[in-house]
Design a protein around this motif. Sequence first.
Motif, PDB file in Angstrom:
ATOM      1  N   THR A 129       0.845  -1.188   0.000  1.00  0.00           N
ATOM      2  CA  THR A 129       0.000   0.000   0.000  1.00  0.00           C
ATOM      3  C   THR A 129       0.883   1.242   0.000  1.00  0.00           C
ATOM      4  O   THR A 129       1.808   1.354   0.806  1.00  0.00           O
ATOM      5  N   PHE A 137      -2.969   3.809  -3.034  1.00  0.00           N
ATOM      6  CA  PHE A 137      -3.225   2.682  -3.935  1.00  0.00           C
ATOM      7  C   PHE A 137      -2.604   1.411  -3.373  1.00  0.00           C
ATOM      8  O   PHE A 137      -1.647   1.447  -2.595  1.00  0.00           O
ATOM      9  N   ILE A 139      -1.215  -2.493  -4.530  1.00  0.00           N
ATOM     10  CA  ILE A 139      -0.807  -3.479  -5.528  1.00  0.00           C
ATOM     11  C   ILE A 139      -0.869  -4.834  -4.847  1.00  0.00           C
ATOM     12  O   ILE A 139      -0.154  -5.082  -3.879  1.00  0.00           O
ATOM     13  N   PHE A 148      -3.328  -1.891 -10.363  1.00  0.00           N
ATOM     14  CA  PHE A 148      -3.792  -1.457  -9.044  1.00  0.00           C
ATOM     15  C   PHE A 148      -4.984  -2.301  -8.617  1.00  0.00           C
ATOM     16  O   PHE A 148      -5.961  -2.429  -9.355  1.00  0.00           O
ATOM     17  N   ASP A 149      -4.915  -2.832  -7.418  1.00  0.00           N
ATOM     18  CA  ASP A 149      -6.067  -3.549  -6.869  1.00  0.00           C
ATOM     19  C   ASP A 149      -7.138  -2.566  -6.430  1.00  0.00           C
ATOM     20  O   ASP A 149      -8.335  -2.834  -6.538  1.00  0.00           O
ATOM     21  N   VAL A 151      -7.635   2.073  -5.721  1.00  0.00           N
ATOM     22  CA  VAL A 151      -7.107   3.433  -5.616  1.00  0.00           C
ATOM     23  C   VAL A 151      -8.136   4.293  -4.902  1.00  0.00           C
ATOM     24  O   VAL A 151      -9.329   4.243  -5.234  1.00  0.00           O
TER      25      VAL A 151
END
Length: 231
Positions: A129, A137, A139, A148-149, A151
Amino acid sequence: MLRTSQLTVCLSLAIGSAPLLAGELQVKMSVQEPVGVARKEEPFCGGIPLPRGRFPKDQEFTVLQGGRAVPAQVLPMVVDADGKVTWLLVDVQASVPANGKLDFTLAAGKSSARPATPLKVTEGADGVTVDTGKITFVIAKNKPFGLFDSVQSGGKPVLAGGEVTYTDAWGEKPTYKADKPYELAVEYSGPMRATVCAKGFFVGDDKTKLRYIARVTAWAGKSRVHVKFKL
């Protein structure tokens, strides 16, 4: 002409056989705006070579402007087998007028200058994070790679999920989806800038076995990021 993301470096130090004292290090740096557009708190970075064998990797450095310390991030970029740093990665943010130029000095020593909104990186079991103060964001580590998982901006979600694919140009032209990263690493992290690197393969791609490498760089107080993606 230099792009605004670069530092021009001029070394001003005596490199000889005698030991170099930390206080003797003076590296003159400058940033120049090349295209006639005024920049406000623009990120600048550059690699700085150091004389070999003189500074340990945990040596602290400061960046000065007009004799005063400014917020900066100085990290070891190359360390030799003896634990001595030979290259530094320097990050600053500066406001530069159109076609203007600013001068800085890198010196050895601890700095008390900090950015108004330091960047924060948190590594967890599920991913990395990054909080720039403007956006946050994530990952993901355990999900198919979609850059990006999630945002968030101002505490509100603006993006969730996604996918990365490539289409093979041969035969039936199948499309393959990126698998979860086999490696997710924070390459650089500090109060001014962070770079996260994800590496992985594509599901079902048993023929070419292409690998993706994605590097995401973010800066303190900024809502934009830089993504460098390659196969």
